[in-house]
Design a protein around this motif. Structure first.
Motif, PDB file in Angstrom:
ATOM      1  N   ARG A  23      43.235  43.709   3.220  1.00  0.00           N
ATOM      2  CA  ARG A  23      43.816  45.102   3.604  1.00  0.00           C
ATOM      3  C   ARG A  23      42.357  46.022   3.875  1.00  0.00           C
ATOM      4  O   ARG A  23      42.465  46.543   5.239  1.00  0.00           O
ATOM      5  CB  ARG A  23      44.457  46.007   2.283  1.00  0.00           C
ATOM      6  CG  ARG A  23      45.777  45.887   2.649  1.00  0.00           C
ATOM      7  CD  ARG A  23      46.317  46.748   1.411  1.00  0.00           C
ATOM      8  NE  ARG A  23      46.892  45.945   0.310  1.00  0.00           N
ATOM      9  CZ  ARG A  23      47.180  46.503  -0.638  1.00  0.00           C
ATOM     10  NH1 ARG A  23      47.139  47.857  -1.007  1.00  0.00           N
ATOM     11  NH2 ARG A  23      47.320  45.818  -1.961  1.00  0.00           N
ATOM     12  N   VAL A  24      41.179  45.954   3.376  1.00  0.00           N
ATOM     13  CA  VAL A  24      39.996  46.161   3.631  1.00  0.00           C
ATOM     14  C   VAL A  24      39.499  45.717   5.122  1.00  0.00           C
ATOM     15  O   VAL A  24      39.058  46.616   5.770  1.00  0.00           O
ATOM     16  CB  VAL A  24      38.973  45.881   2.454  1.00  0.00           C
ATOM     17  CG1 VAL A  24      37.685  46.431   2.835  1.00  0.00           C
ATOM     18  CG2 VAL A  24      39.527  46.767   1.153  1.00  0.00           C
ATOM     19  N   LEU A  25      39.774  44.573   5.187  1.00  0.00           N
ATOM     20  CA  LEU A  25      39.187  44.018   6.293  1.00  0.00           C
ATOM     21  C   LEU A  25      40.037  44.073   7.743  1.00  0.00           C
ATOM     22  O   LEU A  25      39.663  44.010   8.717  1.00  0.00           O
ATOM     23  CB  LEU A  25      38.924  42.585   6.459  1.00  0.00           C
ATOM     24  CG  LEU A  25      37.809  41.982   5.121  1.00  0.00           C
ATOM     25  CD1 LEU A  25      38.018  40.366   4.806  1.00  0.00           C
ATOM     26  CD2 LEU A  25      36.395  42.446   5.522  1.00  0.00           C
TER      27      LEU A  25
ATOM     28  N   ALA B   4      41.688  41.105  16.713  1.00  0.00           N
ATOM     29  CA  ALA B   4      42.818  40.493  17.355  1.00  0.00           C
ATOM     30  C   ALA B   4      43.888  41.163  16.606  1.00  0.00           C
ATOM     31  O   ALA B   4      43.758  41.904  15.582  1.00  0.00           O
ATOM     32  CB  ALA B   4      43.197  39.155  17.207  1.00  0.00           C
ATOM     33  N   PRO B   5      45.254  41.376  17.173  1.00  0.00           N
ATOM     34  CA  PRO B   5      46.544  41.950  16.568  1.00  0.00           C
ATOM     35  C   PRO B   5      46.771  41.216  15.335  1.00  0.00           C
ATOM     36  O   PRO B   5      46.418  39.889  15.160  1.00  0.00           O
ATOM     37  CB  PRO B   5      47.538  41.618  17.708  1.00  0.00           C
ATOM     38  CG  PRO B   5      46.772  41.495  18.874  1.00  0.00           C
ATOM     39  CD  PRO B   5      45.424  40.758  18.646  1.00  0.00           C
ATOM     40  N   ALA B   6      47.153  42.027  14.315  1.00  0.00           N
ATOM     41  CA  ALA B   6      47.410  41.473  13.126  1.00  0.00           C
ATOM     42  C   ALA B   6      48.776  41.827  12.430  1.00  0.00           C
ATOM     43  O   ALA B   6      49.362  42.950  12.753  1.00  0.00           O
ATOM     44  CB  ALA B   6      46.153  41.744  12.105  1.00  0.00           C
ATOM     45  N   ALA B   7      49.722  40.871  11.763  1.00  0.00           N
ATOM     46  CA  ALA B   7      50.826  41.191  11.270  1.00  0.00           C
ATOM     47  C   ALA B   7      50.501  40.855   9.644  1.00  0.00           C
ATOM     48  O   ALA B   7      49.781  39.916   9.316  1.00  0.00           O
ATOM     49  CB  ALA B   7      51.642  40.213  11.603  1.00  0.00           C
ATOM     50  N   THR B   8      50.916  41.537   8.721  1.00  0.00           N
ATOM     51  CA  THR B   8      50.836  41.213   7.407  1.00  0.00           C
ATOM     52  C   THR B   8      52.054  40.940   6.668  1.00  0.00           C
ATOM     53  O   THR B   8      53.374  41.162   7.139  1.00  0.00           O
ATOM     54  CB  THR B   8      50.407  42.615   6.431  1.00  0.00           C
ATOM     55  OG1 THR B   8      51.673  43.624   6.722  1.00  0.00           O
ATOM     56  CG2 THR B   8      48.978  43.089   7.126  1.00  0.00           C
ATOM     57  N   TYR B   9      51.963  40.157   5.681  1.00  0.00           N
ATOM     58  CA  TYR B   9      52.994  39.571   4.881  1.00  0.00           C
ATOM     59  C   TYR B   9      52.966  39.178   3.394  1.00  0.00           C
ATOM     60  O   TYR B   9      51.928  39.377   3.188  1.00  0.00           O
ATOM     61  CB  TYR B   9      53.506  37.990   5.525  1.00  0.00           C
ATOM     62  CG  TYR B   9      52.424  37.252   5.194  1.00  0.00           C
ATOM     63  CD1 TYR B   9      52.586  36.123   4.049  1.00  0.00           C
ATOM     64  CD2 TYR B   9      51.465  36.887   5.954  1.00  0.00           C
ATOM     65  CE1 TYR B   9      51.594  35.272   3.643  1.00  0.00           C
ATOM     66  CE2 TYR B   9      50.421  35.886   5.584  1.00  0.00           C
ATOM     67  CZ  TYR B   9      50.497  34.964   4.394  1.00  0.00           C
ATOM     68  OH  TYR B   9      49.673  34.011   4.190  1.00  0.00           O
ATOM     69  N   GLY B  10      54.016  39.481   2.560  1.00  0.00           N
ATOM     70  CA  GLY B  10      53.698  39.181   1.169  1.00  0.00           C
ATOM     71  C   GLY B  10      55.308  39.124   0.480  1.00  0.00           C
ATOM     72  O   GLY B  10      56.383  38.975   1.404  1.00  0.00           O
TER      73      GLY B  10
END
Length: 247
Positions: free
Chosen positions: A7-9, A15-21
């Motif tokens: 999250r900090v980085l 580039a475009p980023a998508a998060t998952y968890g």
């Protein structure tokens, strides 16, 4: 959820980023994770509160679900359809030495897994537990990797076995090559596992472990053997010993 360091980085990602968890604040999350009755897992992917689709894959464990979700996210972001993703999962044959069912003898299932650090051990035990609910799970571990032979994870190993019914810890592989002050204390690991409320034993070398397992497993048990090495061929030897006992 997704890693706090990530999250900090993210703000600096080029580039475009998508998060998952497994939960918020990740954009893509996995819900309703359950065994599919065929040795795999069923789960639903949700994107920002909206259900995307329910998927199945031929592996178990939260860690494998997260790996699958990362693939799903990347594929969806690239325009791959849900049906195409599921077709790819359907054709996936798994990974050798990851929850690898190597034998079934006298009603006893024997699994081989490469797990050798606390997080992997805990997740692998949890995954096999999901696959075999209600059955006695015997977790067998050989400290063989460079870190597991040392006391780096002395305090982290015991709670990793919390979801096993019985933990069987082998002696440290090539223990004489590790200075005693740096060496994992197997007897202390066993004592600390017992303090967590789980039965634990340290039968010694591979021969001792083999003898103990042959005498103390029964029909319906699941034996999960974890080592990043060959463990002196214990998997096949245990199967042969149990077969001989049953004849």
């Amino acid at each position: 959820t997704f890693s706090p360091p990530v999250r900090v980085l993210l703000p600096g990602a080029p580039a475009p980023a998508a998060t998952y968890g497994l939960d918020k604040p990740a954009e893509y999350t996995a819900h309703d994770i359950e065994a599919d009755g065929k040795g795999g897992t069923r789960f639903t992917v949700v994107h920002k509160g909206e259900s995307v689709a329910t998927f199945t894959m031929p592996m178990t464990g939260r860690h494998n679900v997260l790996n699958a979700v990362s693939v799903i996210v990347a594929a969806l972001e690239l325009g791959v359809t849900v049906d195409q993703i599921q077709t790819a999962f359907d054709g996936f044959q798994g990974i050798r030495r990851r929850q690898d069912l190597v034998a079934e003898v006298n009603g006893i299932s024997i699994y081989d897994d490469f797990a050798h650090h606390p997080t992997a051990i805990a997740e692998t035990i949890r995954a096999v537990r999901m696959r075999h609910p209600g059955q006695r799970l015997i977790a067998v571990f050989e400290p063989r990797s460079n870190t597991s032979r040392r006391n780096v994870f002395q305090n982290e190993f015991p709670p990793a076995f919390a979801e096993a019914d019985l933990a069987v810890i082998a002696q440290v592989f090539n223990a004489d090559r590790i200075p005693e002050a740096e060496r994992l204390d197997v007897n202390r690991v066993v004592a600390d596992i017992r303090a967590c409320g789980v039965q634990a034993e340290a039968p010694g070398d591979t021969e001792g472990v083999l003898t103990y397992l042959t005498a103390n497993t029964r029909s319906g048990d699941v034996v999960l053997i974890m080592s990043n090495g060959g463990f002196d061929g214990i998997h096949g030897r245990l199967a042969a010993a149990l077969e001989a006992v049953g004849t």
